[in-house]
Design an enzyme around this catalytic site. Sequence first.
Site, PDB file in Angstrom:
ATOM      1  N   HIS A 412       0.836  -1.207   0.000  1.00 38.29           N
ATOM      2  CA  HIS A 412       0.000   0.000   0.000  1.00 38.29           C
ATOM      3  C   HIS A 412       0.872   1.259   0.000  1.00 38.29           C
ATOM      4  O   HIS A 412       0.714   2.149  -0.844  1.00 38.29           O
ATOM      5  CB  HIS A 412      -0.899  -0.038   1.234  1.00 38.29           C
ATOM      6  CG  HIS A 412      -1.814   1.126   1.399  1.00 38.29           C
ATOM      7  ND1 HIS A 412      -3.156   1.071   1.102  1.00 38.29           N
ATOM      8  CD2 HIS A 412      -1.603   2.390   1.848  1.00 38.29           C
ATOM      9  CE1 HIS A 412      -3.727   2.232   1.358  1.00 38.29           C
ATOM     10  NE2 HIS A 412      -2.791   3.058   1.817  1.00 38.29           N
ATOM     11  N   GLU A 413       1.806   1.326   0.942  1.00 36.31           N
ATOM     12  CA  GLU A 413       2.624   2.532   1.071  1.00 36.31           C
ATOM     13  C   GLU A 413       3.620   2.669  -0.080  1.00 36.31           C
ATOM     14  O   GLU A 413       3.990   3.783  -0.455  1.00 36.31           O
ATOM     15  CB  GLU A 413       3.345   2.545   2.414  1.00 36.31           C
ATOM     16  CG  GLU A 413       2.413   2.544   3.633  1.00 36.31           C
ATOM     17  CD  GLU A 413       1.381   3.667   3.618  1.00 36.31           C
ATOM     18  OE1 GLU A 413       1.602   4.694   2.943  1.00 36.31           O
ATOM     19  OE2 GLU A 413       0.340   3.515   4.277  1.00 36.31           O
ATOM     20  N   HIS A 419       4.029   6.687  -6.495  1.00 34.27           N
ATOM     21  CA  HIS A 419       3.221   7.772  -7.061  1.00 34.27           C
ATOM     22  C   HIS A 419       3.975   9.097  -6.904  1.00 34.27           C
ATOM     23  O   HIS A 419       4.117   9.877  -7.858  1.00 34.27           O
ATOM     24  CB  HIS A 419       1.868   7.827  -6.350  1.00 34.27           C
ATOM     25  CG  HIS A 419       0.836   8.640  -7.062  1.00 34.27           C
ATOM     26  ND1 HIS A 419      -0.486   8.671  -6.678  1.00 34.27           N
ATOM     27  CD2 HIS A 419       0.906   9.477  -8.128  1.00 34.27           C
ATOM     28  CE1 HIS A 419      -1.167   9.466  -7.462  1.00 34.27           C
ATOM     29  NE2 HIS A 419      -0.338   9.985  -8.361  1.00 34.27           N
TER      30      HIS A 419
END
Length: 625
Positions: A412-413, A419
């Site tokens: 997730h991180e 990004h």
Amino acid sequence: MIQGFKISTLSLIILIGIYNMVFAVDELPTRDKIQDKYKWNLADIYPTNSDWEKEYAAIEKQLPELSKYSGKFTKSSKDLLEFLDKKSHLEARLTKLYIYAALAQDIELDNSLYLSNYDKVQKLNSKFSATVSFYGPELLTLSESKFKEMVNDPILKSYKFELESTFRMKAHTLSTDEENLMAQYSVIRSIPSDAYNILNNAELPFGKVEYNGKEIQVSHGRYRAGMYDLNRDYRRDVYKATYQPYNMLKGTMAVLYNGRLNTRIIDAKIRKYDNPIQAALYPDNISEKVYYNMIETVNKHINTLHRWAEIKKKYLKLDELHPYDTYVTLFPSVQKTYTYDEAIEIVKKALAPLGQDYINNMTKGFASRWIDVYETKNKRSGAYSNSSGSGPHPFILLNWNNTMDDLFTLAHEIGHNMHSFYTEKNQPFHYADYSTVVAEVASTANEALLLDYLIKNATTKEEKMSLIEKFLIQAQTTFFRQARFAEFEMLTHQSAMKGDVLTADKMTELFASLYQKYWGPSMVTDYEEGLSWARIPHLFEYNFYVYQYATGFAASNALATQIIEEGKPAIDRYLGFLSSGSSDYPIEVLKKAGVDMNTPDPILKTIDKMNKYMDELENMIQSDK
């Protein structure tokens, strides 16, 4: 510019023996007990705190130079470009100051030097905002024809979208003097969230519980792990012990929440918005209907979560289903645990569909100490990715406990991290941030790819069933749970706008009633669950953020499916999405990637996927009988 403190809400399955070995201690380890390779290296930003202080002094000295452009930068495109370049350069340096102070504080919340640095940079940021507060109002004094003439000058090409976005805010921008006052007020505006952060992460008087004859200190990290423990008595004890300090301090928490809530209402009124939700969504060119339609669509299909509650209660063989039963696995024999180093290798394989460039950049982060891994005394709870937008690279905070939740949190991180990495690599600083509307898409897309990889590589039927269950718990937490939080935010703001007094008891009652509505008749909602409004940092620290977890979950599952099914064309679109930053409105960026969030289609597809997985899970369980 902060990419955010994004706290994972995903599920985990723990191995009891390792849990005892790791957690059956009285105190959390201190930071000096952790190997350097598992701690982020803040020297990447500044070699020493003295270097930070020198840069602080230099920026503070240069700030007044920006004020010299007041009344002058609108004379020509050349003057405007000169001002924007200098403003962007100084702001980029300021955000590096901020990121260093914020990260240092979060690993030692009791360190007076780091707390002081954070306070100083907050004030300097306020000074910066006040210094450049003339920019928006003066730009908006231009006539529409003069603005179009200037913005279409080729020398301003890099700033065109930013300028057009600013000019679009004309109806909600104040005079120069009023904007200056608002900028100075920002220090006061942040007091409720800052106070909550310290109280929630460093000063809550958590107690201890007994586990196998040993006393265990309750903490945020141990609460999350405890909710997945197979020992129901222990789950209940940790659950109730965690909420004791919140119950003791609920009046204080209510004051802080109301402080945050009222600043939003006041800010919206001052800027001539109809309500705080409109104020939060308008800058990103998003209609309020996106927010309301998400809640409405979820409520229309809330029986999907009711069905999941019935399955949990039935197959756990419980007379009563309580909140502390909602995360525990139906498949206890599938006892998967992961060391951090093992998780790295799994994540590399799971995210391989994103292409070699993505994997190479991610691997560099693992090897170069971009990640702070383990829970230590006085470290901030949860997990997040944080970036300055101006280098040297994004950072990740974890609190690793060897669980499946940690494996998914890592993926997730990394989504957030990459990004930020791709955006900073491909965009100038003024576009290096990205809207919160798309902030959770990259992170949950990684989770979807990880889950797909694990399901495909499951070695037994029961392992596959447990992974299907994993998706259902993800949907429960990241989709339905966040929609419920968003509904709570909506209702509390609407109530406050009517002049209602939101006491701690009223908010506890409201939160409990929403929990009961979402989970349905199979659930017995404990009093403690009503107190959860005080335990959710996003409700205090961010502005209508949580609904985007639900919309992001829907969008990311759609994108992950496209990447798996289409290959390179979808990968190229996706990397373009990661690289876009704020160079376009978020809904448009997602459209280019292949998902239209103006429609309910992605949300309905997520609900449909959840029901299909429940069908498959029940069929597999029945076939074993």
